[in-house]
Scaffold this active site. Structure first.
Site, mmCIF file in Angstrom:
data_model
loop_
_atom_site.group_PDB
_atom_site.id
_atom_site.type_symbol
_atom_site.label_atom_id
_atom_site.label_comp_id
_atom_site.label_asym_id
_atom_site.label_seq_id
_atom_site.Cartn_x
_atom_site.Cartn_y
_atom_site.Cartn_z
ATOM 1 N N HIS A 47 0.770 -1.200 0.095
ATOM 2 C CA HIS A 47 -0.024 -0.093 -0.163
ATOM 3 C C HIS A 47 0.778 1.358 -0.194
ATOM 4 O O HIS A 47 1.450 1.588 1.168
ATOM 5 C CB HIS A 47 -0.935 -0.285 1.425
ATOM 6 C CG HIS A 47 -1.982 1.236 1.132
ATOM 7 N ND1 HIS A 47 -2.975 1.467 0.281
ATOM 8 C CD2 HIS A 47 -1.699 2.370 1.728
ATOM 9 C CE1 HIS A 47 -3.506 2.588 0.779
ATOM 10 N NE2 HIS A 47 -2.508 3.236 1.377
ATOM 11 N N ASN A 88 -2.153 8.953 -12.140
ATOM 12 C CA ASN A 88 -2.602 10.175 -11.308
ATOM 13 C C ASN A 88 -2.103 10.244 -10.109
ATOM 14 O O ASN A 88 -2.402 9.486 -9.294
ATOM 15 C CB ASN A 88 -4.194 9.983 -11.442
ATOM 16 C CG ASN A 88 -4.806 10.064 -12.907
ATOM 17 O OD1 ASN A 88 -4.472 10.653 -13.892
ATOM 18 N ND2 ASN A 88 -5.827 9.301 -13.265
ATOM 19 N N HIS A 99 -4.247 4.439 -3.536
ATOM 20 C CA HIS A 99 -3.354 3.107 -3.567
ATOM 21 C C HIS A 99 -2.731 3.197 -4.956
ATOM 22 O O HIS A 99 -3.639 3.105 -6.020
ATOM 23 C CB HIS A 99 -4.235 1.955 -3.421
ATOM 24 C CG HIS A 99 -3.131 0.472 -3.517
ATOM 25 N ND1 HIS A 99 -3.322 -0.492 -2.394
ATOM 26 C CD2 HIS A 99 -2.445 0.198 -4.141
ATOM 27 C CE1 HIS A 99 -2.582 -1.308 -2.589
ATOM 28 N NE2 HIS A 99 -1.883 -1.234 -3.766
ATOM 29 N N HIS A 101 -1.535 3.311 -8.622
ATOM 30 C CA HIS A 101 -1.690 1.938 -9.707
ATOM 31 C C HIS A 101 -1.235 2.751 -10.890
ATOM 32 O O HIS A 101 -1.441 3.792 -11.104
ATOM 33 C CB HIS A 101 -3.307 1.719 -9.486
ATOM 34 C CG HIS A 101 -4.283 2.857 -9.519
ATOM 35 N ND1 HIS A 101 -4.464 3.564 -8.519
ATOM 36 C CD2 HIS A 101 -4.966 3.719 -10.381
ATOM 37 C CE1 HIS A 101 -5.294 4.672 -8.646
ATOM 38 N NE2 HIS A 101 -5.692 4.766 -9.895
HETATM 39 P P1 AMP Z 1 -7.469 7.419 -10.261
HETATM 40 O O1 AMP Z 1 -7.229 7.174 -8.935
HETATM 41 O O2 AMP Z 1 -8.152 8.457 -10.837
HETATM 42 O O3 AMP Z 1 -6.118 7.041 -11.124
HETATM 43 O O4 AMP Z 1 -8.363 6.003 -10.842
HETATM 44 C C1 AMP Z 1 -9.007 5.117 -9.943
HETATM 45 C C2 AMP Z 1 -9.583 4.127 -11.073
HETATM 46 O O5 AMP Z 1 -10.229 3.244 -10.264
HETATM 47 C C3 AMP Z 1 -10.904 4.705 -11.753
HETATM 48 O O6 AMP Z 1 -10.839 4.328 -13.068
HETATM 49 C C4 AMP Z 1 -12.145 3.715 -11.454
HETATM 50 O O7 AMP Z 1 -12.937 3.441 -12.186
HETATM 51 C C5 AMP Z 1 -11.191 2.638 -10.671
HETATM 52 N N1 AMP Z 1 -11.999 1.711 -9.670
HETATM 53 C C6 AMP Z 1 -12.567 2.203 -8.659
HETATM 54 N N2 AMP Z 1 -12.942 1.341 -7.913
HETATM 55 C C7 AMP Z 1 -12.860 0.214 -8.613
HETATM 56 C C8 AMP Z 1 -12.934 -1.180 -8.401
HETATM 57 N N3 AMP Z 1 -13.871 -1.800 -7.338
HETATM 58 N N4 AMP Z 1 -12.620 -2.341 -9.186
HETATM 59 C C9 AMP Z 1 -11.804 -1.891 -10.391
HETATM 60 N N5 AMP Z 1 -11.696 -0.530 -10.866
HETATM 61 C C10 AMP Z 1 -12.107 0.533 -9.718
HETATM 62 ZN ZN ZN Z 2 -4.081 0.039 -0.228
#
Ligand code: AMP
Ligand code: ZN
Length: 120
Positions: A47, A88, A99, A101
């Site tokens: 994390h 982002n 977290h 990604h």
């Molecule tokens: P960001 O934090 O803006 O880089 O993007 C977070 C991404 O996580 C977004 O594109 C959401 O659609 C995606 N997201 C949020 N919750 C979930 C989930 N439970 N499973 C898969 N994707 C998710």
């Molecule tokens: Zn996490």
């Protein structure tokens, strides 16, 4: 592990996701709200809230995540036509899940080149 983090919950199988790749240090799953035909998120199991929170010791892990992107891109046949990788970081970038990604986006021409400032 952070108790209120949805991606930690996915990693720990407390929340369902469409997982497409997993290894000791990382996981990849389909974005729940895709903006391209292929929209996959690659996250470390550790994390780390944002890219700005990474430590020097996390550098190999960040490199590893790019290796995972390479592998998943090939599995989804994005390797010949190309794809975009997005991180982002923080509120101005619109980060909503704290977290770390990487977004892997592809499967259609991605016309706006954000790096050239036209997509802001
Ligand atoms: P960001 O934090 O803006 O880089 O993007 C977070 C991404 O996580 C977004 O594109 C959401 O659609 C995606 N997201 C949020 N919750 C979930 C989930 N439970 N499973 C898969 N994707 C998710
Ligand atoms: Zn996490």
């Amino acid at each position: 592990m952070s108790d209120d983090c949805i991606f930690c919950k996915i990693i720990n199988r407390e929340l369902d996701a469409d997982i497409v790749y997993e290894d000791e240090h990382s996981i990849a799953f389909k974005d729940i709200n895709p903006v391209a035909p292929v929209h996959i998120l690659v996250a470390p199991k550790k994390h780390i809230p944002t890219l700005q929170d990474m430590d020097k010791e996390d550098e190999p892990l960040i490199g590893h995540l790019h290796g995972v992107i390479n592998e998943v891109a090939r599995a989804f046949k994005l390797d010949t036509k190309g794809y975009r990788v997005v991180i982002n970081c923080g509120s101005d970038a619109g980060q909503i899940v704290f977290h770390l990604h990487l977004h892997l986006l592809g499967g259609r021409p991605l016309l706006q080149n954000l790096a050239q400032g036209r997509g802001a």
